[in-house]
Design a protein around this motif. Structure first.
Motif, short mmCIF file in Angstrom:
data_model
loop_
_atom_site.label_atom_id
_atom_site.label_comp_id
_atom_site.label_asym_id
_atom_site.label_seq_id
_atom_site.Cartn_x
_atom_site.Cartn_y
_atom_site.Cartn_z
N LEU A 14 22.90 -7.97 40.59
CA LEU A 14 22.44 -7.55 39.27
C LEU A 14 23.47 -7.95 38.24
O LEU A 14 24.67 -7.71 38.40
N ARG A 221 27.36 2.68 34.47
CA ARG A 221 26.36 2.08 35.38
C ARG A 221 24.96 2.17 34.81
O ARG A 221 24.20 1.17 34.78
N ARG A 225 22.79 -1.03 33.98
CA ARG A 225 21.59 -1.37 34.75
C ARG A 225 20.35 -1.42 33.88
O ARG A 225 19.49 -2.28 34.06
N ASP A 243 19.49 0.05 44.46
CA ASP A 243 19.48 1.07 43.40
C ASP A 243 18.22 1.92 43.46
O ASP A 243 18.11 2.92 42.76
#
Length: 497
Positions: A14, A221, A225, A243
């Motif tokens: 990612l 995070r 994300r 995730d």
């Protein structure tokens, strides 16, 4: 048939970035070539993303986070990054630039200093830029480790604390061991950057465990994300789909393709045999966290209700203004079974009806607790300290030596604290900052009977700590006790009063 050779995936699973016009990574790679520092492809990809610039040549990310498993070489992302800021990119206004490297523990920060010191000392090109050469430009004094250039640009190495930002105006902040970053530490460091143009913060870390104070890193995070913050970036080396809470639960930790996806250094400086050893010696949860960097997103409705506490009411009471401060505060201490770790929380009156609670610190071992409580007690205006003397037996002598008096709770008071806390939470009368570690502790805590007195908190899983739940509960009780009547004279006892 021979097994194929394993090679770590060099592309991140990612990567999210704001729109960019380019990157300064080529400038940095040229410097690294001249001084003999090499980087792996995945490290170069990390630096390329981190050093992204917009059409005004400003950093596109004022906040950038990197998640990669231990022993893969994240230090060789941090080191080139700091060299670039120190030697290549001065401030546009001509003022000296300050780069600050922080770690949870000073020994980690000092090790990072020593690594970069070896590089600088071995390069005449870099030594020539130091103020006064090696003697004047490198400070090795304990607590003063760092480098200074002729133009005044500095790189300092610090351990994070609530006071670590005092006196600094920081241009670039490196937060190593990001999984152990208390809000209080960031509250001290972030204001140092508020007036600095073109500033940047780099977070590097691993998946936190139950004892890590990971509230801030989890926010990095989530922003990274989701791409919800237009100035945040995130790069992550982890298994595909990890995730997703449902997919993560079914991952096969013996699948070597997962090892490759989560460990870019595999086949470069990490051997499969080392991972096999960990597979045999670590529990499943630890292996997922430590070696595969599996960190599923939170699922609000995932918690199973293990007590009468209404978790929805708890979440609804979260408010940023609920920090504990001022007079009449109460501090509570709770130790994990076996004394392997401890938690300190605090509480104070929020308004006529509400009592605010706040997690202050959780860490391994217990020697830190007495001095921490002493300092926090002074900071909060001679706060009352409450504890369960049986639970806290391991630190009573430490409190004694430092002159920290406390109010011991008996069984009836522990049970009363439990019932009163649940009643007030369910009524929406316990405001708190949205601290993920406290919510998780309350989700995991079940109850047990303590004789005729009533109930108290009990771990639903012996591997998951509930000291956060205990500490905020007891601190909440302490405020009511303090207000109801003058408390019993604080004393040192070896059992229940």
């Amino acid at each position: 048939m021979l097994e194929r050779e394993l090679h770590g995936r060099q592309e991140p699973r990612l990567l999210t970035l704001p729109p960019r016009a380019g990157s300064k990574v080529d400038e940095l790679l040229d410097l690294l070539y001249l001084i003999g520092v090499g980087v792996d492809p995945w490290q170069e990809a990390s630096l390329d993303a981190l050093l992204s610039v917009d059409d005004r040549d400003q950093w596109t990310c004022t906040e950038f986070g990197e998640l990669v498993a231990r022993q893969n070489g994240k230090g060789n992302v941090i080191l080139p990054y700091e060299l670039g800021h120190l030697f290549l990119w001065p401030r546009e206004d001509g003022e000296p630039k300050l780069i600050v490297h922080t770690a949870h523990e000073f020994k980690t920060a000092r090790e990072a200093f020593r690594r970069i010191e070896r590089i600088i000392r071995s390069s005449p090109l870099l030594v020539a830029e130091l103020k006064g050469g090696v003697r004047g430009g490198i400070s090795t004094s304990h607590g003063e480790e760092g480098f200074e250039l002729k133009d005044g640009t500095r790189l300092r190495f610090l351990a994070r604390s609530k006071n670590s930002g005092v006196g600094f105006t920081c241009d670039v902040l490196v937060v190593d061991e990001g999984q152990q970053t208390p809000i209080s530490a960031m509250d001290a460091l972030l204001p140092t950057m508020s007036s600095v143009p073109n500033h940047q913060i780099l977070f590097t870390g691993t998946v936190p465990d139950e004892l890590d104070d990971s509230e801030y890193f989890e926010g990095v995070r989530d922003r990274g994300r989701s791409g919800s913050d237009r100035r945040s970036g995130w790069i992550e080396f982890s298994p595909d789909g990890s995730d997703d809470p449902d997919l993560a639960a079914g991952l096969d930790i013996e699948d070597r393709e997962l090892w490759e996806q989560a460990n870019p250094a595999l086949g470069i400086r990490m051997k499969p045999e080392a991972i096999e050893d960990e597979l045999n010696r670590l529990g499943r949860d630890s292996f997922l966290r430590e070696r595969l960097s599996v960190w599923p997103n939170r699922r609000p409705d995932a918690a199973v209700r293990l007590s009468e506490l209404n978790l929805s009411a708890w979440r609804d009471s979260a408010t940023p203004a609920a920090s504990v401060a001022g007079e009449q505060a109460v501090i509570a201490v709770a130790l994990g079974r076996g004394g392997g770790f401890g938690t300190v929380a605090a509480a104070s009156r929020f308004d006529d009806d509400q009592i605010a609670v706040e997690h202050k610190k959780t860490d391994r071992q217990t020697r830190w607790i007495a001095p921490f409580v002493r300092d926090l007690k002074a900071e909060l205006g001679d706060a009352l300290v409450v504890l369960d003397p049986k639970n806290a037996a391991a630190i009573i002598n430490d409190l004694d030596k430092l002159g920290v008096k406390y109010l011991p709770m008996n069984m009836n008071e522990i049970a009363g604290a439990h019932g009163g806390f649940i009643e007030d939470v369910n009524a929406g009368l316990v405001p708190h900052r949205d601290q993920a570690e406290v919510t998780a502790s309350l989700e995991l805590a079940t109850t047990r009977s303590i004789g005729n007195a009533g109930m108290t908190w009990e771990p639903s899983d012996p591997t998951k700590p509930i000291t956060h739940a205990q500490a905020v509960t007891w601190a909440h009780w302490g405020v009511k006790k303090r207000e109801a009547a003058p408390p019993r004279k604080p004393a040192v006892v070896r059992g229940y009063a």
